[in-house]
Design an enzyme around this catalytic site. Structure first.
Site, mmCIF file in Angstrom:
data_model
loop_
_atom_site.group_PDB
_atom_site.id
_atom_site.type_symbol
_atom_site.label_atom_id
_atom_site.label_comp_id
_atom_site.label_asym_id
_atom_site.label_seq_id
_atom_site.Cartn_x
_atom_site.Cartn_y
_atom_site.Cartn_z
ATOM 1 C CE LYS A 129 -13.876 6.132 1.135
ATOM 2 N NZ LYS A 129 -12.944 6.203 2.284
ATOM 3 C CE LYS B 206 -2.032 10.846 2.851
ATOM 4 N NZ LYS B 206 -2.747 9.966 1.913
ATOM 5 N NE ARG C 18 -3.202 10.331 9.881
ATOM 6 C CZ ARG C 18 -2.774 9.393 10.719
ATOM 7 N NH1 ARG C 18 -3.443 8.263 10.843
ATOM 8 N NH2 ARG C 18 -1.703 9.580 11.463
ATOM 9 C CG HIS D 195 -1.979 -1.003 1.229
ATOM 10 N ND1 HIS D 195 -3.243 -0.806 0.729
ATOM 11 C CD2 HIS D 195 -1.943 -2.279 1.670
ATOM 12 C CE1 HIS D 195 -3.959 -1.917 0.880
ATOM 13 N NE2 HIS D 195 -3.186 -2.829 1.456
HETATM 14 C C1 26W Z 1 4.417 1.003 9.636
HETATM 15 C C2 26W Z 1 3.573 2.198 9.703
HETATM 16 C C3 26W Z 1 2.631 2.272 8.574
HETATM 17 C C4 26W Z 1 1.285 2.151 8.824
HETATM 18 C C5 26W Z 1 0.395 2.214 7.794
HETATM 19 C C6 26W Z 1 3.078 2.441 7.290
HETATM 20 C C7 26W Z 1 2.194 2.498 6.256
HETATM 21 C C8 26W Z 1 0.856 2.379 6.501
HETATM 22 C C9 26W Z 1 -0.130 2.384 5.371
HETATM 23 C C10 26W Z 1 0.489 1.724 4.172
HETATM 24 C C11 26W Z 1 -0.645 3.713 5.054
HETATM 25 C C12 26W Z 1 -1.855 3.673 4.172
HETATM 26 O O1 26W Z 1 -2.948 3.728 4.662
HETATM 27 N N1 26W Z 1 -1.669 3.620 2.837
HETATM 28 C C13 26W Z 1 -2.757 3.937 1.938
HETATM 29 O O2 26W Z 1 -3.438 2.773 1.522
HETATM 30 C C14 26W Z 1 -4.587 3.103 0.767
HETATM 31 C C15 26W Z 1 -5.336 1.823 0.469
HETATM 32 O O3 26W Z 1 -4.634 1.059 -0.445
HETATM 33 C C16 26W Z 1 -4.206 3.870 -0.482
HETATM 34 O O4 26W Z 1 -5.377 4.261 -1.147
HETATM 35 C C17 26W Z 1 -3.379 5.094 -0.143
HETATM 36 O O5 26W Z 1 -2.895 5.712 -1.309
HETATM 37 C C18 26W Z 1 -2.213 4.699 0.745
HETATM 38 O O6 26W Z 1 -1.517 5.853 1.201
#
Ligand code: 26W
Length: 818
Positions: A668, A562, A557, A365
């Site tokens: 959305k 962003k 976020r 992601h």
């Molecule tokens: C390790 C800490 C951490 C926690 C969460 C690192 C990274 C994350 C996620 C990958 C952050 C996240 O929510 N990514 C988002 O995922 C969405 C669903 O696929 C995408 O639409 C977003 O572009 C992406 O930023």
């Protein structure tokens, strides 16, 4: 034992619901009916709805368990579910009866719904995606179970004090949570610490057992996931950590009884709190404990059910089970499944590996390097000594394959190793996930291409067949039908009601795009939704938005990539123009920005403060009036988005190209008739493909241009050669927005001028401002804007999570629908 007969199904009509509502109020909650408070009314209604979920839930469980069909498990550290009541009533088709029943008492459903806290067990996109996916799996009647952690405290509540973010704990379970059912009979034991012990089993085979461990209990709490009007109810199983008796006994001695009980905390801390970091790993031991706790409890759960139905014969396990890893967070599951199959069920390495590597699938992601999880080997060894041995063995065998493919290429072995060597060796979780999975996917076309050409290039050369794309989607149940009832009604009466489960049907709206009556109705719906949003903004931000103005919204976020800062530069640019009197053909605008900053992310917090300060100035300047408003929306969350997306005209999707994996907020907004202003990033590219360039405001460098520009990026000369940009920067520099707080924005402002600025905000300023001007002119032309708005909705069919899940199923899970 005599078998218990099930009761007949509960009625779905007004009378039946009314009966149960009063029964729960009086008998379950013991409240005096005539004096019931809204909290009690909410609980009574929720329990009445829950009763109806229960019977369908049981039936689905029995059907799935007896069918012998393949099942998938969605392993995720986050499920951002939001509220459950409205969703359950929609999917069970009870809304009408409930409204009728409540009408008798003069109760408004909305007030009752507002008693429910959001289940905020996620950070942002990744967590909300998991929630949308569960809805689609149930709606498509797919046997998929979600596995996660029941955090006592979800995402923090954001307060804004003096313009700055303050975090408050979110004790969402305080008022009892009616939607979960605890199932202590399925409690699992998760081990930590101790050491590996080698022994020879009764067949003379050498084996390993993990001994001298601490044991933490994983107690499942199940939530029902109803499909849309299809009688299916799937399960989200969340684990709560509890101290085991063994844990207490280790410490127990008669003189220290209170201390030993108090020590339970250490075990129970595991499920205490969600880490509020969405983009950088923080390397905390407790977080690794959480990850292993989820992986181990969930895999044990699946294996125990398998053994119950099939005995300890795993020959067809891989044909019948599939694990989808939501990013690397649960990817220790690869090693844990190996451990369980070998140590607990006595399979050989090769058999265990065959099973593991044909049941695990990994979704990435994020491309941000700082978000790629790595854990120190030393920490891993301390917490999970047996697991780390297995990871090393996986790596050794994997590197043999690399060596075979590229003989003598030591550099490549070093690059691809699951263990990063160095002063403090680390486990690279993404590489573990890739080595152990049969499928690896990105979440939008561009993102997958960038994974293949960049981050995972070596792996893709080794295993090209493993890599695939699954463009994200969102559920039209929550994100249209439930959050935008007026639009739902208009859609139903224009194109019929099939769109709720076949979102492509929205394309039929193109037939009505020139119909005068339909257009007027469309605009009326948008206006009403803008009124609803304006009320919320008034209430939560204290700012008045004029519903005639263009509602320009960026909620997500707060992160530098962003580029909320780019949005803000545009606001300052508009403010500057107003002050200069350049207001011909002016489009009044109300700009709303909302989102949480990770508590340790200093720059993101400064950006919030800067937005607040600019808002203060803009909103209180009599020259500005309703030409321009700016508000920072506090505590942005799922329930807020339900109001926000319906009332938005312009959707801001302005990330630096190549950085936003997909985005789902963009979808959305589109569904609800907002037009996007955006870069060629993530799913924006596909949104623009669907809706056409005429109905999308495009600007900015492409991902390739961003990378090509980097080496000679010179923001200072960009600024000085653009008079208006220079004026904007001068205003910021002058301290105009922080007159009594000198210097507080210096660091933020400096990033814009920094040749090393990774997000290249200055590079896109001019094309952004020009695109905003095109949007403003389009908005003044009401007829043109109406067409754009309708077409955005009409062309949003692709972005239903039903389409996404159908693809996961067809190409990865291969489950039969039941
Ligand atoms: C390790 C800490 C951490 C926690 C969460 C690192 C990274 C994350 C996620 C990958 C952050 C996240 O929510 N990514 C988002 O995922 C969405 C669903 O696929 C995408 O639409 C977003 O572009 C992406 O930023």
């Amino acid at each position: 034992m005599k078998k218990v007969q099930a009761l007949p199904p509960l009625g779905m009509d007004k009378a039946a619901i009314d009966q149960d509502f009063r029964r729960h109020l009086g008998h379950t909650l013991g409240s005096v009916e005539a004096e019931a408070e809204s909290r009690e009314l909410y609980e009574a209604l929720a329990l009445s709805v829950r009763d109806r979920l229960m019977e369908r839930w049981k039936a689905t469980r029995v059907a799935h368990e007896t069918s012998g069909n393949k099942r998938a498990y969605y392993l995720s550290l986050e499920f951002l579910m939001g509220r459950a009541l409205g969703n359950a009533m929609l999917n069970l088709d009870m809304e009408k009866s409930v409204k009728e029943a409540l009408y008798e008492y003069g109760l408004a459903l909305e007030d009752i719904e507002n008693e429910e806290a959001d289940a905020g067990l996620g950070n942002g996109g990744l967590g909300r995606l998991a929630a949308c996916f569960l809805d689609s799996c149930a709606t498509l009647n797919l046997p998929v179970v979600g596995y996660g952690i029941r955090y006592e405290y979800g995402m923090f509540r954001q307060e804004i004090q003096d313009g700055a973010q303050v975090e408050e704990p979110d004790h969402w379970l305080r008022n009892s949570y009616v939607w979960e059912v605890q199932r202590p009979q399925d409690t699992r034991h998760v081990k930590f610490g101790g050491r590996s012990e080698f022994y020879v089993d009764s067949n003379g085979a050498s084996r390993v057992r993990w001994v001298d461990t601490e044991i933490v209990l994983a107690v499942p709490h199940d939530t029902a996931i109803p499909g849309y009007e299809n009688e299916t109810v799937n399960t989200l199983r969340l684990w709560k950590a509890a101290a085991s008796d063994a844990f207490e006994l280790g410490e127990f001695n008669a003189g220290r009884y209170p201390e030993s009980v108090a020590n339970k905390n250490e075990a129970e801390h595991i499920s205490m709190v969600l880490y509020p970091n969405d983009s950088s790993e923080n390397g905390k031991e407790l977080r690794l404990r959480q990850q292993y706790f989820l992986a181990s409890a969930s895999l044990q759960d699946v294996l125990a059910q398998w053994v119950k139905n099939n005995g300890a014969n795993f020959d067809s396990f891989a044909e019948k089970n599939c694990f989808q890893l939501n990013d690397t967070h649960p990817s220790v599951a690869v090693a844990e499944l190996m451990r369980l199959l070998m140590d607990d069920y006595e399979l050989s390495w090769d058999r265990a590996w065959e099973i593991t590597s044909s049941t695990m699938a990994y979704t990435n992601h994020t491309l941000l390097p700082e978000a790629l999880e790595r854990w120190p080997v030393s920490l891993f060894r301390k917490l999970l000594p047996r697991v780390v041995d297995i990871i090393f063995e996986i790596n050794a065998r994997f590197l043999q394959q690399v060596a075979k493919k590229w003989p003598g290429d030591n550099e490549r072995q070093r690059r691809m190793s699951i263990i990063e060597e160095g002063h403090e060796p680390q486990v690279r979780m993404a590489y573990l996930a890739i080595a152990g999975s049969f499928s690896i996917n990105g979440v939008a076309a561009l993102h997958t291409e960038l994974l293949i050409d960049g981050l995972f290039r070596d792996f893709c050369e080794l295993w090209p067949h493993k890599f695939n794309n699954k463009t994200n989607g969102v559920t039209p149940r929550r994100w249209i039908a439930s959050c935008n009832p007026e639009l739902r009604e208009l859609l139903d009466s224009t194109i019929g009601d099939q769109w709720v489960t076949q979102l492509d049907q929205l394309d039929k709206l193109t037939d009505s795009v020139n119909d005068k009556k339909f257009r007027a109705d469309w605009n009326q719906v948008k206006l009403n939704n803008k009124q609803r949003l304006a009320q919320l903004v008034k209430q939560d931000c204290g700012v008045e938005f004029d519903t005639n103005s263009m509602f320009d919204v960026q909620v997500k976020r707060i992160h530098e990539y962003k580029r909320q800062l780019l949005n803000l530069l545009h606001v300052v640019y508009l403010y500057n123009r107003i002050k200069k009197g350049q207001i011909d053909n002016w489009t009044p605008r109300s700009v709303l920005i909302g989102g949480k900053a990770a508590p340790g992310y200093v720059m993101a917090k400064q950006i919030i403060k800067l937005i607040s300060n600019v808002a203060q100035m803009v909103n209180n300047d009599p020259d500005v009036g309703s030409k321009l408003k700016l508000a920072f929306f506090p505590n942005y969350r799922v329930t807020a988005m339900e109001v926000i997306c319906a009332g938005t005209d312009l959707s801001e999707q302005v990330s630096t190209a190549g950085k936003e994996a997909s985005g789902t907020g963009n979808m959305k907004f589109m569904m609800n008739g907002a037009v996007t202003i955006g870069t060629l990033d993530g799913a924006n590219i596909e949104i623009r493909e669907e809706v056409g360039d005429d109905n999308f405001f495009l600007f900015g460098l492409t991902a390739a241009e961003v990378e090509a520009t980097r080496p000679h990026y010179d923001p200072q000369s960009i600024i000085s050669s653009d008079e208006e940009f220079a004026e904007v920067m001068a205003l910021l520099d002058s301290g105009h927005f922080n007159q009594f707080e000198p210097g507080i924005f210096d660091a933020v402002i400096a990033t814009i001028r920094d040749p090393q600025d990774p997000w290249m905000t200055a590079a896109d300023f001019r094309t952004y401002v020009d695109a905003q001007e095109r949007a403003a002119q389009a908005y003044l032309d009401t007829e043109r804007w109406t067409t754009m708005s309708i077409l955005n909705s009409a062309k949003s069919g692709k972005f239903s999570s039903d389409r996404t899940i159908a693809e996961y199923n067809k190409e990865i899970w291969r489950l039969a629908d039941n």
